[in-house]
Design an enzyme around this catalytic site. Structure first.
Site, PDB file in Angstrom:
ATOM      1  N   HIS A  82     -41.181  16.196  29.911  1.00 10.51           N
ATOM      2  CA  HIS A  82     -42.540  16.627  30.300  1.00 10.51           C
ATOM      3  C   HIS A  82     -43.531  15.936  31.597  1.00 10.51           C
ATOM      4  O   HIS A  82     -43.340  15.391  32.142  1.00 10.51           O
ATOM      5  CB  HIS A  82     -43.031  16.020  28.824  1.00 10.51           C
ATOM      6  CG  HIS A  82     -45.073  16.386  28.881  1.00 10.51           C
ATOM      7  ND1 HIS A  82     -45.020  17.137  27.621  1.00 10.51           N
ATOM      8  CD2 HIS A  82     -45.715  16.505  29.525  1.00 10.51           C
ATOM      9  CE1 HIS A  82     -46.187  17.913  28.410  1.00 10.51           C
ATOM     10  NE2 HIS A  82     -47.050  16.842  28.882  1.00 10.51           N
ATOM     11  N   ASP A 161     -52.693  19.080  17.923  1.00  8.58           N
ATOM     12  CA  ASP A 161     -53.327  19.625  19.648  1.00  8.58           C
ATOM     13  C   ASP A 161     -53.579  20.272  19.855  1.00  8.58           C
ATOM     14  O   ASP A 161     -54.827  20.672  20.625  1.00  8.58           O
ATOM     15  CB  ASP A 161     -51.753  18.885  19.955  1.00  8.58           C
ATOM     16  CG  ASP A 161     -51.861  18.538  21.258  1.00  8.58           C
ATOM     17  OD1 ASP A 161     -52.346  17.352  22.236  1.00  8.58           O
ATOM     18  OD2 ASP A 161     -51.387  19.454  22.199  1.00  8.58           O
ATOM     19  N   ARG A 168     -60.971  19.626  24.106  1.00 11.91           N
ATOM     20  CA  ARG A 168     -61.110  18.554  24.968  1.00 11.91           C
ATOM     21  C   ARG A 168     -61.369  19.267  26.093  1.00 11.91           C
ATOM     22  O   ARG A 168     -62.429  19.035  27.317  1.00 11.91           O
ATOM     23  CB  ARG A 168     -59.431  18.058  25.159  1.00 11.91           C
ATOM     24  CG  ARG A 168     -59.859  16.749  23.808  1.00 11.91           C
ATOM     25  CD  ARG A 168     -58.164  16.392  24.055  1.00 11.91           C
ATOM     26  NE  ARG A 168     -57.728  15.622  25.414  1.00 11.91           N
ATOM     27  CZ  ARG A 168     -56.537  15.487  25.899  1.00 11.91           C
ATOM     28  NH1 ARG A 168     -55.271  16.256  24.642  1.00 11.91           N
ATOM     29  NH2 ARG A 168     -56.856  14.879  26.941  1.00 11.91           N
ATOM     30  N   SER A 183     -51.624  13.134  23.050  1.00  8.29           N
ATOM     31  CA  SER A 183     -51.312  15.250  23.022  1.00  8.29           C
ATOM     32  C   SER A 183     -50.167  15.420  23.379  1.00  8.29           C
ATOM     33  O   SER A 183     -49.039  15.928  22.824  1.00  8.29           O
ATOM     34  CB  SER A 183     -52.110  15.313  23.710  1.00  8.29           C
ATOM     35  OG  SER A 183     -51.653  16.870  24.142  1.00  8.29           O
ATOM     36  N   LYS A 187     -46.054  16.295  20.403  1.00  9.74           N
ATOM     37  CA  LYS A 187     -45.634  17.553  20.387  1.00  9.74           C
ATOM     38  C   LYS A 187     -44.326  17.292  20.788  1.00  9.74           C
ATOM     39  O   LYS A 187     -43.141  18.256  19.887  1.00  9.74           O
ATOM     40  CB  LYS A 187     -45.950  18.861  21.429  1.00  9.74           C
ATOM     41  CG  LYS A 187     -47.649  19.285  21.363  1.00  9.74           C
ATOM     42  CD  LYS A 187     -48.072  19.638  22.422  1.00  9.74           C
ATOM     43  CE  LYS A 187     -48.198  18.664  23.779  1.00  9.74           C
ATOM     44  NZ  LYS A 187     -49.428  19.075  24.615  1.00  9.74           N
TER      45      LYS A 187
HETATM   46  N1  URA Z   1     -50.689  17.649  28.587  1.00  3.50           N
HETATM   47  C1  URA Z   1     -50.663  17.702  27.913  1.00  3.50           C
HETATM   48  O1  URA Z   1     -49.840  18.310  27.047  1.00  3.50           O
HETATM   49  N2  URA Z   1     -51.901  17.201  27.402  1.00  3.50           N
HETATM   50  C2  URA Z   1     -52.633  16.187  28.146  1.00  3.50           C
HETATM   51  O2  URA Z   1     -54.033  15.682  26.831  1.00  3.50           O
HETATM   52  C3  URA Z   1     -52.975  16.359  28.948  1.00  3.50           C
HETATM   53  C4  URA Z   1     -51.585  16.959  29.724  1.00  3.50           C
END
Ligand code: URA
Length: 431
Positions: A82, A161, A168, A183, A187
């Site tokens: 990620h 999320d 957000r 967040s 995931k």
């Molecule tokens: N990437 C994400 O998946 N969530 C966030 O809050 C910020 C960046």
């Protein structure tokens, strides 16, 4: 539990219990808690913070707010990566096939871009026929067959999320370490990963502008991830300038394939991107305790072969990729005044790409996959007067003119700055 009490506790700076955080995640996922109450809680959490235990509990509650992918049967370890998001970040397009070519199994969910931050799904959608709506069963079957699968975000995984991130985004509560940590990791946990490699971007084109903030996010992701049973490796990387030689969806896919194709004469900007991919690949292999040689996998064409298998498996035609290029109708080279490129601001480049149509300001905006910026060399490079340092790819003359105007204006806070002397440059990997 009365949701007003939950908001009041955070407003007053108190710590939440797991039960309260579960109530928040479940309420967001089900839609039972109205947006105005969730927004009020988000702002209270943004301003008053959450400790490590709360962040870990929120992560767990969000991961459990929907389905969990069960990767049982696939070769272990199950790897995911990620990036916290930046400008020109097409790392996934090269790293995934490279890791699969080194023997790892990578199953990944990717998102769309919003604002200046690009999304992997948008980039891959510039390939005609590419399917990004694989079911969990299709993901597993494909990963078992070729070692990798990538799909767009499904509403069934970590739905809390999806709801909280949307709020957000419109309430000024994105750039907060506990909320970002929960967040991202919720995931990854819901997606079934065991080993997670995280690229925390730092600089003007990232959520985290300072090295101190980026390091704090890195530590939070590592601590909360390990507490949740994940094997986490994280790096902080530079996002003061765009990553690599392209910003814009199809241009970035082309750059990724140039890097994957052995024998391509890469530009200095592309070489910088290749360096990051190789660094992340080594780190991932180390975390997975798998021996593999990422440089050999790139140079031998094994990674390219994997990438082509991947595209074929998901419906796109790799052989046409570099030949039948969906070029933008207006292509304008931008000349340098001469000197060392001292700044090519990532945020400004992201804004230019957005104005050209490469990104979306609201979720409903449509993307023009053809447009963007081609960057010929990174900050610190010497250009002679008249030499092209950026090429603008635009849908029409007016959009190209606006981009060129930004790139040729110089001042204290402008997108581009030139120096008469050589300048010190930052390394790609900062921590
Ligand atoms: N990437 C994400 O998946 N969530 C966030 O809050 C910020 C960046």
């Amino acid at each position: 539990m009365n949701f007003l009490d939950i908001i009041s506790r955070k407003r007053d700076g108190q710590a939440h219990s797991l039960a309260e955080l579960t109530e928040i995640a479940q309420g967001a996922a089900s839609g039972d808690v109205p947006d105005y109450q969730l927004s009020a809680w988000l702002m209270a959490a943004f301003l008053n913070g959450m400790n490590t235990q709360e962040t870990a509990d929120l992560t767990r509650a969000m991961a459990e707010s929907g389905d969990r992918v069960d990767l049982t049967g696939l070769e272990k370890p199950w790897v995911d990566k990620h990036s916290t998001g930046g400008v020109g970040d097409k790392t996934t397009l090269v790293l995934l096939p490279l890791l699969a070519a080194c023997g790892l199994t990578v199953v990944k969910m990717s998102g769309r871009g919003l604002g200046i931050t690009g999304g992997t799904v948008d980039k891959l959608e510039s390939l005609p026929g590419m399917r990004l709506d694989l079911s969990p069963e299709e993901m597993k079957e494909q990963a078992a067959r070729i070692g990798l699968a990538l799909t767009g975000q499904t509403p069934r995984l970590a739905p809390a999320d999806k709801a909280l991130y949307a709020l957000r985004d419109v309430t000024g509560t994105v750039a907060n370490i506990p909320l970002i940590t929960a967040s991202i990791l919720s995931k990854k946990i819901a997606g079934g990963a065991e080993v997670v490699v995280l690229d925390v971007k730092c600089g003007t084109g990232a959520f985290m502008r300072s090295l101190a903030d980026a390091n704090a996010l890195k530590a939070s992701l590592e601590n909360v991830g390990e507490a949740a049973g994940l094997r986490v490796r994280a790096v902080v990387t530079d996002m003061d300038q765009p990553l690599g030689g392209a910003v814009g969806n199809a241009l970035e896919v082309r750059e990724a394939w140039r890097v994957l194709t052995p024998g391509t004469k890469l530009t200095p900007a592309e070489l910088r991107f290749r360096g990051l991919v190789l660094g992340l690949a080594s780190m991932t292999l180390g975390a997975a305790e798998v021996s593999g040689d990422p440089v050999r996998a790139l140079d031998s064409g094994d990674a390219l072969e994997k990438a082509n298998d991947w595209l074929r498996a998901q419906g796109a035609a790799p052989s046409t990729l570099l030949q039948n290029w969906a070029a933008a109708p207006v292509v304008v080279p931008v000349p340098s005044p001469g000197g060392w490129l001292a700044r090519l601001d990532a945020r400004a480049c992201g804004e230019i790409a957005l104005d050209l149509g490469a990104g979306r300001r609201t979720k409903e905006d449509r993307i023009d996959h053809r447009v963007g910026l081609e960057i010929h060399a990174p900050v610190g490079t010497k250009f002679s007067a008249g030499e092209t340092f950026v090429t603008v790819h635009a849908a029409d003359e007016a959009a190209a003119d606006r981009a060129v105007a930004v790139l040729t204006t110089e001042g204290e806070d402008t997108a581009v700055r030139w120096s008469k002397r050589a300048i010190a440059t930052k390394p790609m990997i900062l921590e």
